[in-house]
Motif scaffolding. Structure first.
Motif, PDB file in Angstrom:
ATOM      1  N   ALA A  87      53.126 -64.966 -67.706  1.00  0.00           N
ATOM      2  CA  ALA A  87      52.008 -64.046 -67.471  1.00  0.00           C
ATOM      3  C   ALA A  87      50.865 -64.797 -66.786  1.00  0.00           C
ATOM      4  O   ALA A  87      50.617 -65.973 -67.057  1.00  0.00           O
ATOM      5  N   CYS A  88      50.181 -64.099 -65.891  1.00  0.00           N
ATOM      6  CA  CYS A  88      49.014 -64.679 -65.226  1.00  0.00           C
ATOM      7  C   CYS A  88      47.858 -64.778 -66.219  1.00  0.00           C
ATOM      8  O   CYS A  88      47.713 -63.935 -67.104  1.00  0.00           O
ATOM      9  N   ALA A  89      47.042 -65.798 -66.063  1.00  0.00           N
ATOM     10  CA  ALA A  89      45.898 -66.006 -66.952  1.00  0.00           C
ATOM     11  C   ALA A  89      44.706 -65.145 -66.555  1.00  0.00           C
ATOM     12  O   ALA A  89      43.813 -64.911 -67.354  1.00  0.00           O
ATOM     13  N   GLY A  90      44.666 -64.674 -65.313  1.00  0.00           N
ATOM     14  CA  GLY A  90      43.529 -63.863 -64.849  1.00  0.00           C
ATOM     15  C   GLY A  90      42.524 -64.710 -64.096  1.00  0.00           C
ATOM     16  O   GLY A  90      42.834 -65.796 -63.620  1.00  0.00           O
ATOM     17  N   ILE A  91      41.325 -64.206 -63.992  1.00  0.00           N
ATOM     18  CA  ILE A  91      40.261 -64.931 -63.289  1.00  0.00           C
ATOM     19  C   ILE A  91      39.421 -65.643 -64.334  1.00  0.00           C
ATOM     20  O   ILE A  91      38.546 -65.060 -64.959  1.00  0.00           O
ATOM     21  N   LEU A  92      39.748 -66.911 -64.528  1.00  0.00           N
ATOM     22  CA  LEU A  92      39.048 -67.724 -65.519  1.00  0.00           C
ATOM     23  C   LEU A  92      38.499 -68.968 -64.839  1.00  0.00           C
ATOM     24  O   LEU A  92      39.249 -69.741 -64.246  1.00  0.00           O
ATOM     25  N   THR A 125      44.784 -53.477 -54.994  1.00  0.00           N
ATOM     26  CA  THR A 125      44.793 -52.074 -54.558  1.00  0.00           C
ATOM     27  C   THR A 125      44.243 -51.922 -53.143  1.00  0.00           C
ATOM     28  O   THR A 125      44.616 -50.988 -52.435  1.00  0.00           O
ATOM     29  N   GLU A 126      43.379 -52.845 -52.713  1.00  0.00           N
ATOM     30  CA  GLU A 126      42.858 -52.795 -51.351  1.00  0.00           C
ATOM     31  C   GLU A 126      43.948 -53.086 -50.328  1.00  0.00           C
ATOM     32  O   GLU A 126      43.819 -52.743 -49.151  1.00  0.00           O
ATOM     33  N   LEU A 127      45.036 -53.740 -50.782  1.00  0.00           N
ATOM     34  CA  LEU A 127      46.143 -54.087 -49.896  1.00  0.00           C
ATOM     35  C   LEU A 127      47.396 -53.266 -50.181  1.00  0.00           C
ATOM     36  O   LEU A 127      48.458 -53.555 -49.646  1.00  0.00           O
ATOM     37  N   GLY A 128      47.280 -52.265 -51.054  1.00  0.00           N
ATOM     38  CA  GLY A 128      48.426 -51.423 -51.390  1.00  0.00           C
ATOM     39  C   GLY A 128      49.347 -52.059 -52.409  1.00  0.00           C
ATOM     40  O   GLY A 128      50.530 -51.700 -52.482  1.00  0.00           O
ATOM     41  N   LEU A 129      48.852 -52.993 -53.202  1.00  0.00           N
ATOM     42  CA  LEU A 129      49.642 -53.676 -54.219  1.00  0.00           C
ATOM     43  C   LEU A 129      49.089 -53.345 -55.598  1.00  0.00           C
ATOM     44  O   LEU A 129      48.089 -52.641 -55.725  1.00  0.00           O
ATOM     45  N   ALA A 130      49.733 -53.890 -56.622  1.00  0.00           N
ATOM     46  CA  ALA A 130      49.168 -53.770 -57.965  1.00  0.00           C
ATOM     47  C   ALA A 130      47.834 -54.509 -57.990  1.00  0.00           C
ATOM     48  O   ALA A 130      47.644 -55.491 -57.269  1.00  0.00           O
ATOM     49  N   ALA A 131      46.911 -54.056 -58.819  1.00  0.00           N
ATOM     50  CA  ALA A 131      45.555 -54.609 -58.835  1.00  0.00           C
ATOM     51  C   ALA A 131      45.547 -56.120 -59.015  1.00  0.00           C
ATOM     52  O   ALA A 131      44.795 -56.835 -58.349  1.00  0.00           O
ATOM     53  N   SER A 132      46.406 -56.648 -59.899  1.00  0.00           N
ATOM     54  CA  SER A 132      46.391 -58.090 -60.178  1.00  0.00           C
ATOM     55  C   SER A 132      47.265 -58.895 -59.222  1.00  0.00           C
ATOM     56  O   SER A 132      47.401 -60.108 -59.385  1.00  0.00           O
ATOM     57  N   ASN A 157      49.488 -63.127 -54.806  1.00  0.00           N
ATOM     58  CA  ASN A 157      50.414 -63.732 -55.754  1.00  0.00           C
ATOM     59  C   ASN A 157      51.825 -63.519 -55.221  1.00  0.00           C
ATOM     60  O   ASN A 157      52.342 -62.419 -55.242  1.00  0.00           O
ATOM     61  N   PHE A 158      52.434 -64.570 -54.708  1.00  0.00           N
ATOM     62  CA  PHE A 158      53.773 -64.414 -54.128  1.00  0.00           C
ATOM     63  C   PHE A 158      54.800 -65.159 -54.931  1.00  0.00           C
ATOM     64  O   PHE A 158      54.513 -65.987 -55.727  1.00  0.00           O
TER      65      PHE A 158
END
Length: 158
Positions: A87-92, A125-132, A157-158
């Motif tokens: 799982a991604c940790a997010g913006i920390l 979402t600005e690029l048509g992907l999931a928000a994260s 995130n690739f």
């Protein structure tokens, strides 16, 4: 002998003509000095903006060279939050500056007169992907004359 009129022998300028000449020249010089002075005041603007652009681009390049997330593996594969990944940790912002999220809220005022500030936000979402699935990195550089320059880029995130 012919006597020439007194008026025909006069040469030179009258006092009125001299005064008009001085007034016209002074108005012209005033306008010229004003236009040159205005150009001198604004001639540093392109230099300040170019330096700000270079500083902002350098910071943006530094951030984009980092991993997407704290939990992204060294190779980047598998991507965090994927079926095979963790799982991604997010913006920390943990202070070690090894991933994009660490630069959220970062600011730098080490160069006299210039200040840099950075924000990182989820923007998939600005690029048509999931928000994260993507982060938008925004760098704002403020010049010594108070003008701002904003640069943005996406890290996916690739």
């Amino acid at each position: 002998m012919r006597i020439k009129s007194a008026r025909a022998k006069q040469q030179g300028l009258t006092l009125i003509e001299v005064v008009v000449f001085i007034v016209v020249i002074s108005i012209g010089l005033t306008l010229l000095v004003k236009s040159v002075g205005q150009n001198l005041n604004t001639s540093a603007d392109p230099i300040l903006r170019l330096k700000a652009l270079e500083k902002g681009q350098a910071l943006l390049d530094e951030i984009l060279a980092r991993q997407y997330d704290e939990n992204t593996p060294t190779s980047g594969i598998p991507a965090c939050d994927s079926n095979d990944g963790v799982a991604c940790a997010g913006i920390l912002a943990d202070g070690d500056f090894d991933d994009v999220g660490d630069y959220n809220g970062y600011s730098d005022t080490s160069d006299s007169g210039y200040s840099l500030s950075t924000t990182v936000q989820f923007a998939g979402t600005e690029l048509g992907l999931a928000a994260s699935a993507a982060k938008r990195i925004t760098v704002v550089v403020t010049t010594p004359d108070g003008k701002s320059l904003t640069l943005s880029a996406y890290k996916v995130n690739f």
